[in-house]
Scaffold this motif. Structure first.
Motif, PDB file in Angstrom:
ATOM      1  N   ALA A 100      26.475  32.286  21.271  1.00 46.33           N
ATOM      2  CA  ALA A 100      26.618  33.383  22.226  1.00 46.33           C
ATOM      3  C   ALA A 100      27.884  33.163  23.048  1.00 46.33           C
ATOM      4  CB  ALA A 100      25.399  33.467  23.140  1.00 46.33           C
ATOM      5  N   GLU A 101      28.482  34.259  23.496  1.00 44.46           N
ATOM      6  CA  GLU A 101      29.713  34.150  24.287  1.00 44.46           C
ATOM      7  C   GLU A 101      29.874  35.388  25.165  1.00 44.46           C
ATOM      8  OE1 GLU A 101      32.839  35.503  20.818  1.00 44.46           O
ATOM      9  OE2 GLU A 101      31.969  33.488  20.710  1.00 44.46           O
ATOM     10  N   LYS A 102      30.350  35.177  26.359  1.00 46.49           N
ATOM     11  CA  LYS A 102      30.605  36.258  27.310  1.00 46.49           C
ATOM     12  C   LYS A 102      32.090  36.211  27.663  1.00 46.49           C
ATOM     13  CE  LYS A 102      29.220  37.789  31.985  1.00 46.49           C
ATOM     14  NZ  LYS A 102      30.200  37.210  32.916  1.00 46.49           N
ATOM     15  N   HIS A 103      32.815  37.307  27.381  1.00 43.16           N
ATOM     16  CA  HIS A 103      34.269  37.324  27.540  1.00 43.16           C
ATOM     17  C   HIS A 103      34.667  37.890  28.900  1.00 43.16           C
ATOM     18  CE1 HIS A 103      35.372  37.112  23.006  1.00 43.16           C
ATOM     19  NE2 HIS A 103      34.167  36.617  23.200  1.00 43.16           N
ATOM     20  N   ASP A 104      35.604  37.223  29.547  1.00 43.35           N
ATOM     21  CA  ASP A 104      36.193  37.701  30.802  1.00 43.35           C
ATOM     22  C   ASP A 104      37.713  37.566  30.709  1.00 43.35           C
ATOM     23  OD1 ASP A 104      33.972  38.293  32.824  1.00 43.35           O
ATOM     24  OD2 ASP A 104      33.369  36.337  32.047  1.00 43.35           O
ATOM     25  N   GLY A 105      38.415  38.448  31.400  1.00 41.74           N
ATOM     26  CA  GLY A 105      39.865  38.430  31.351  1.00 41.74           C
ATOM     27  C   GLY A 105      40.483  37.509  32.382  1.00 41.74           C
ATOM     28  N   PHE A 106      41.677  36.980  32.058  1.00 41.85           N
ATOM     29  CA  PHE A 106      42.460  36.210  33.031  1.00 41.85           C
ATOM     30  C   PHE A 106      43.154  37.201  33.976  1.00 41.85           C
ATOM     31  CE2 PHE A 106      42.854  33.197  29.313  1.00 41.85           C
ATOM     32  CZ  PHE A 106      42.092  32.179  29.857  1.00 41.85           C
ATOM     33  N   ILE A 107      42.388  37.958  34.705  1.00 43.07           N
ATOM     34  CA  ILE A 107      42.987  39.030  35.490  1.00 43.07           C
ATOM     35  C   ILE A 107      42.439  39.007  36.908  1.00 43.07           C
ATOM     36  CG2 ILE A 107      41.262  40.688  34.645  1.00 43.07           C
ATOM     37  CD1 ILE A 107      43.394  42.880  34.950  1.00 43.07           C
ATOM     38  N   SER A 108      43.337  39.129  37.863  1.00 43.61           N
ATOM     39  CA  SER A 108      42.958  39.221  39.268  1.00 43.61           C
ATOM     40  C   SER A 108      43.781  40.327  39.903  1.00 43.61           C
ATOM     41  CB  SER A 108      43.218  37.893  39.985  1.00 43.61           C
ATOM     42  OG  SER A 108      42.915  38.002  41.353  1.00 43.61           O
ATOM     43  N   VAL A 109      43.108  41.338  40.456  1.00 42.14           N
ATOM     44  CA  VAL A 109      43.800  42.474  41.071  1.00 42.14           C
ATOM     45  C   VAL A 109      44.194  42.104  42.499  1.00 42.14           C
ATOM     46  CG1 VAL A 109      43.639  44.908  41.702  1.00 42.14           C
ATOM     47  CG2 VAL A 109      42.479  44.074  39.642  1.00 42.14           C
ATOM     48  N   GLN A 110      45.464  42.317  42.819  1.00 41.79           N
ATOM     49  CA  GLN A 110      45.981  41.977  44.139  1.00 41.79           C
ATOM     50  C   GLN A 110      45.848  43.175  45.100  1.00 41.79           C
ATOM     51  OE1 GLN A 110      47.154  38.531  44.432  1.00 41.79           O
ATOM     52  NE2 GLN A 110      45.902  38.815  42.582  1.00 41.79           N
ATOM     53  N   SER A 111      46.077  42.936  46.371  1.00 39.04           N
ATOM     54  CA  SER A 111      45.909  43.974  47.391  1.00 39.04           C
ATOM     55  C   SER A 111      46.875  45.141  47.209  1.00 39.04           C
ATOM     56  CB  SER A 111      46.100  43.368  48.788  1.00 39.04           C
ATOM     57  OG  SER A 111      47.382  42.766  48.902  1.00 39.04           O
ATOM     58  N   ASP A 112      48.027  44.871  46.590  1.00 41.98           N
ATOM     59  CA  ASP A 112      48.997  45.949  46.385  1.00 41.98           C
ATOM     60  C   ASP A 112      48.783  46.678  45.061  1.00 41.98           C
ATOM     61  OD1 ASP A 112      49.756  44.047  44.584  1.00 41.98           O
ATOM     62  OD2 ASP A 112      51.840  43.853  45.301  1.00 41.98           O
ATOM     63  N   GLY A 113      47.687  46.370  44.387  1.00 45.84           N
ATOM     64  CA  GLY A 113      47.386  47.038  43.121  1.00 45.84           C
ATOM     65  C   GLY A 113      47.942  46.348  41.905  1.00 45.84           C
ATOM     66  N   SER A 114      48.746  45.318  42.099  1.00 46.65           N
ATOM     67  CA  SER A 114      49.282  44.576  40.965  1.00 46.65           C
ATOM     68  C   SER A 114      48.237  43.568  40.470  1.00 46.65           C
ATOM     69  CB  SER A 114      50.559  43.841  41.370  1.00 46.65           C
ATOM     70  OG  SER A 114      50.272  42.892  42.398  1.00 46.65           O
ATOM     71  N   VAL A 115      48.495  42.978  39.327  1.00 48.38           N
ATOM     72  CA  VAL A 115      47.567  41.996  38.779  1.00 48.38           C
ATOM     73  C   VAL A 115      48.318  40.702  38.447  1.00 48.38           C
ATOM     74  CG1 VAL A 115      46.001  43.718  37.805  1.00 48.38           C
ATOM     75  CG2 VAL A 115      47.857  42.808  36.406  1.00 48.38           C
ATOM     76  N   ILE A 116      47.571  39.606  38.482  1.00 45.91           N
ATOM     77  CA  ILE A 116      48.110  38.323  38.056  1.00 45.91           C
ATOM     78  C   ILE A 116      47.088  37.662  37.141  1.00 45.91           C
ATOM     79  CG2 ILE A 116      49.503  37.968  40.138  1.00 45.91           C
ATOM     80  CD1 ILE A 116      47.313  36.009  41.103  1.00 45.91           C
ATOM     81  N   SER A 117      47.568  36.722  36.325  1.00 49.01           N
ATOM     82  CA  SER A 117      46.666  35.932  35.497  1.00 49.01           C
ATOM     83  C   SER A 117      46.095  34.810  36.356  1.00 49.01           C
ATOM     84  CB  SER A 117      47.414  35.340  34.302  1.00 49.01           C
ATOM     85  OG  SER A 117      47.856  36.356  33.447  1.00 49.01           O
ATOM     86  N   GLU A 118      44.776  34.700  36.360  1.00 52.67           N
ATOM     87  CA  GLU A 118      44.128  33.710  37.225  1.00 52.67           C
ATOM     88  C   GLU A 118      42.912  33.126  36.528  1.00 52.67           C
ATOM     89  OE1 GLU A 118      43.815  33.857  41.839  1.00 52.67           O
ATOM     90  OE2 GLU A 118      41.978  34.782  41.052  1.00 52.67           O
ATOM     91  N   PHE A 119      42.725  31.842  36.726  1.00 55.40           N
ATOM     92  CA  PHE A 119      41.560  31.140  36.171  1.00 55.40           C
ATOM     93  C   PHE A 119      41.308  29.935  37.062  1.00 55.40           C
ATOM     94  CE2 PHE A 119      39.678  28.350  32.679  1.00 55.40           C
ATOM     95  CZ  PHE A 119      38.481  29.049  32.631  1.00 55.40           C
ATOM     96  N   SER A 120      40.228  29.935  37.790  1.00 57.57           N
ATOM     97  CA  SER A 120      39.962  28.896  38.780  1.00 57.57           C
ATOM     98  C   SER A 120      38.992  27.857  38.245  1.00 57.57           C
ATOM     99  CB  SER A 120      39.369  29.520  40.048  1.00 57.57           C
ATOM    100  OG  SER A 120      38.064  30.020  39.774  1.00 57.57           O
ATOM    101  N   GLY A 121      38.943  26.737  38.934  1.00 54.11           N
ATOM    102  CA  GLY A 121      38.001  25.698  38.577  1.00 54.11           C
ATOM    103  C   GLY A 121      36.566  26.164  38.675  1.00 54.11           C
ATOM    104  N   LYS A 122      36.294  27.045  39.609  1.00 50.40           N
ATOM    105  CA  LYS A 122      34.929  27.547  39.799  1.00 50.40           C
ATOM    106  C   LYS A 122      34.432  28.274  38.563  1.00 50.40           C
ATOM    107  CE  LYS A 122      32.136  30.537  42.790  1.00 50.40           C
ATOM    108  NZ  LYS A 122      32.136  31.435  43.966  1.00 50.40           N
TER     109      LYS A 122
END
Length: 724
Positions: A100-122
């Motif tokens: 089994a696998e659950k997919h999530d994107g390396f995506i974080s939406v910023q306050s100005d509407g832009s996105v960055i790639s993000e992946f935290s230890g949590k």
């Protein structure tokens, strides 16, 4: 070849398909583990101190330092993105034998509407799939949804690449909100820890001062069938049940023994090379490939690996085999008996234990009679298999494996240990009270000067044994092709841990009483053979004499079906074993019985429904069309004054009526649902439903031999097994 429209079209497409061209071979060094976040890649991406901490956790079992998670997560993300991955997935192994696998994107939406790639230890360390939608055996109610996945740092992350993109896959455990294991990995890790603790204690009592962590290892031989997708898509039974519920044997099957180790068909070899390239990129050490006994059957076997990694790799291997088959217009079948009358498929689990300081603890060396360390560990296995043989039978108990176990192609359902003539002699000497020596390896001169002199092992091998010693490991041959190897490994590790603890207690007691070490070992091993030697059997496991001797004289259990074997998981001494070893709590063990019994019940019910449906909507119409054509032909001949024999039409009519009478009987029997327990329900399915299904099959297969080929609705065994 004639046939109905779908069969004709399938044969045409197969025989006229453009084969995929073989890929240009690549160097193994250029392929190996390119899609795995290996230690060398960690060292490249991580600061030195972080890498050292992580390496200690992986190699020495030290507690994971939570402070490293954020740094590792960023490094893992950067590596994955460099490989083209936009998503990550916590991969886990629920109680389904599937992945089994659950997919999530390396995506974080910023306050100005832009996105960055993000992946935290949590998010690396912990995920949250639904804990009630997977089999859980009552641990989670439908309205109680929370479950957690937790990063297993000992199994490396990898990139799963498909035509639709790449995903970073992170092996994890899967537990409930209340902490119980909902997966197969958690108990495996616990069982290995229990075995390590017990083995370390014994090794130190044997005089070893430098003892590295002891790990179990596994090399699983995977058997499988390949048939063309055009045929599989025309068989509802193959699509939904994984096996053919009807099918007259082909005139030629495996009786000439010409498929085993024969030349691999060109189309299959191209497929195998494609599979192996993908496996090597995933760091899976595929070593052996060959034709198996039955036509259309093949095998792949890897090198040994640490049991936890080997288990993950086994799941990956099955995924790669299936997915790659689709690209080649094939379907890969892992059912233990997809075709009646020919060899079924197993998954022989080769298992051993060892560490870097003492080596393979099940390696007898050249003089096993004087190898105290080996004798102690081998004796612990003998005791464990005898004391918990029914557990070993239970962990390979499935509806599909029932078709294979006990036939003259697989081990019997009676669990015994094969030691080979050399070791059987040594342990018999121990039982008699004096060890004088052991048989030596020999040489074999074939009688042709140009051929080399061959080294001859001190003992033969035994393919009829379910649990056989094969040189420096035990081979558990009863595991089914479609099973996860985790369950068998959990059982083997746990019973070994129990026996090693027993031996450690005995040794401590003897040594405290002043007994010399070798004398203490000999005394304990003699007790093992006196109490548990009945499980050792080197003869023919297929013979009627053994079955009678095993049960009546040696007291071994013969649990013929999964319905007989699965209730073992509810027995008090099995619950006590797992609870005492810290591998499965009583609640977790009960959940496994509930889950596996439910899977058994549902599997047979699906098959029974398919038998009814296919008989009514495919076989009966074909039979009546043939009867109509035949009767019209006979009437026409009679009008011409020709007396035509009606024996054929009478036979088809009789077979058809008998088939439909049994279908009605099966349908009525299947409607019964007033069972007091899962055990009662399973026994009903095993003793009433399955025999009725088999009876329907007898008439359908007989009709296949009578009805005109151009009217028969299903691809035949001859077509599926021999047209590639």
């Amino acid at each position: 070849m004639s046939g109905n429209e779908s069969r004709v079209q399938a044969v045409y497409q197969i025989t006229n398909r453009e084969p995929l061209p073989p890929k240009a071979p690549k160097k193994l060094e250029d392929l190996w583990a390119t899609d795995v976040f290996t230690l060398s890649k960690m060292q490249e991406y991580l600061p030195k101190s972080i890498f050292k901490s992580l390496k200690n956790t992986i190699q020495s079992g030290e507690q994971l330092d939570s402070s490293v998670a954020d740094v590792v997560a960023v490094a893992m993300k950067d590596w994955a993105i460099s490989k083209g991955a936009l998503y990550y997935a916590h991969v886990f192994y629920p109680l389904t034998n599937a992945t089994a696998e659950k997919h999530d994107g390396f995506i974080s939406v910023q306050s100005d509407g832009s996105v960055i790639s993000e992946f935290s230890g949590k998010v690396l360390v912990q995920g949250e799939p639904d804990g009630s939608s997977f089999p859980n055996g009552g641990i989670r109610s439908t309205f109680e949804a929370r479950g957690y996945t937790a990063w297993d740092v000992t199994s490396p992350a990898f990139i799963m690449e498909t035509d639709n993109g790449s995903t970073l896959c992170i092996p994890t455990v899967f537990v409930s909100w209340t902490g119980e294991a909902l997966d197969k990995k958690t108990p495996l890790l616990r069982s290995n820890a229990a075995m390590n603790k017990a083995a370390t204690k014994v090794l130190k009592l044997l005089g070893n001062t430098n003892v590295a962590p002891v790990n179990s290892s596994c090399g699983a031989e995977q058997e499988y069938f390949l048939i063309d997708a055009n045929f599989a898509n025309s068989r509802p039974d193959l699509l939904l049940a994984g096996r053919t519920l009807f099918g007259k044997p082909s005139a030629k099957g495996q009786q000439f023994d010409d498929h085993y180790f024969g030349a691999i068909p060109e189309r299959v070899q191209v497929y195998m090379q494609d599979v192996e390239e993908r496996l090597y990129r995933l760091g899976i050490p595929a070593k052996t490939r060959h034709n198996e006994v039955a036509p259309g059957q093949f095998e792949i076997a890897p090198f040994f690996e640490a049991a936890n990694v080997a288990t993950d790799h086994q799941q990956l291997l099955m995924t790669v085999l299936r997915n790659t088959a689709k690209k080649h217009g094939l379907v890969c079948l892992f059912h233990e008996k997809p075709f009646a009358g020919i060899n079924g498929s197993g998954k022989h689990v080769n298992w051993s234990v060892g560490n870097p300081t003492q080596g393979n603890l099940l390696d007898p060396g050249d003089t096993p009679h004087s190898n105290a360390q080996f004798l102690v560990f081998c004796g612990a296995v003998i005791r464990g298999v005898h004391k918990y043989g029914t557990l070993l039978r239970a962990v390979v108990a499935t509806a599909s494996n029932d078709h294979r176990l006990g036939a003259n192609e697989a081990p019997p359902a009676i669990i015994s240990v094969y030691l080979g003539s050399q070791l059987e002699d040594v342990f018999e000497q121990i039982r008699q009270g004096e060890v004088k020596g052991s048989k030596c390896k020999g040489v074999m001169n074939i009688g042709v000067d140009t051929l080399p002199v061959l080294a001859k092992d001190p003992g033969d091998r035994n393919r009829t044994s379910p649990f056989a010693f094969t040189g420096n490991r035990f081979e558990f041959r009863a595991v089914g092709s479609g099973q996860s190897v985790a369950g068998p490994l959990v059982a083997m590790n746990t019973i070994l841990a129990d026996s090693l603890n027993w031996m450690a207690d005995k040794l401590e007691s003897e040594l405290a009483a002043g007994t010399e070490l070798n004398s203490a070992i000999h005394k304990i091993l003699k007790e093992v053979m006196d109490e548990h030697g009945a499980v050792v059997f080197n003869g023919n496991g297929y013979s009627k004499e053994w079955h009678q001797m095993a049960v009546e004289e040696r007291g071994l259990a013969n649990l013929r079906t999964a319905a007989d074997a699965l209730p073992v998981l509810q027995q008090e001494h099995i619950e006590e074993l797992f609870n005492k070893m810290g591998v499965l709590s009583p609640v977790e063990l009960a959940s496994r019985f509930e889950t596996y019994s439910e899977q058994y019940i549902k599997s047979i019910e699906v098959e029974a429904k398919l038998v009814i449906s296919m008989a009514k909507t495919s076989i009966y119409p074909a039979a009546t069309r043939y009867l109509s054509e035949l009767s019209n032909t006979i009437l026409g001949l009679k009008e011409l004054g020709l007396d035509f024999d009606t024996e054929s039409i009478e036979k088809v009519a009789s077979l058809t009526k008998s088939m439909m009478d049994l279908v009605s009987k099966l349908s009525l029997a299947l409607s019964q649902h007033d069972f007091d327990s899962p055990e009662e329900h399973m026994q009903y399915l095993a003793k009433t439903i399955r025999p009725l299904m088999d009876s329907v099959r007898e008439y359908v297969d007989a009709l296949e031999g009578e009805i005109a080929d151009d009217l028969w609705p299903l691809p035949t065994y001859q077509e599926m097994l021999f047209i590639k």
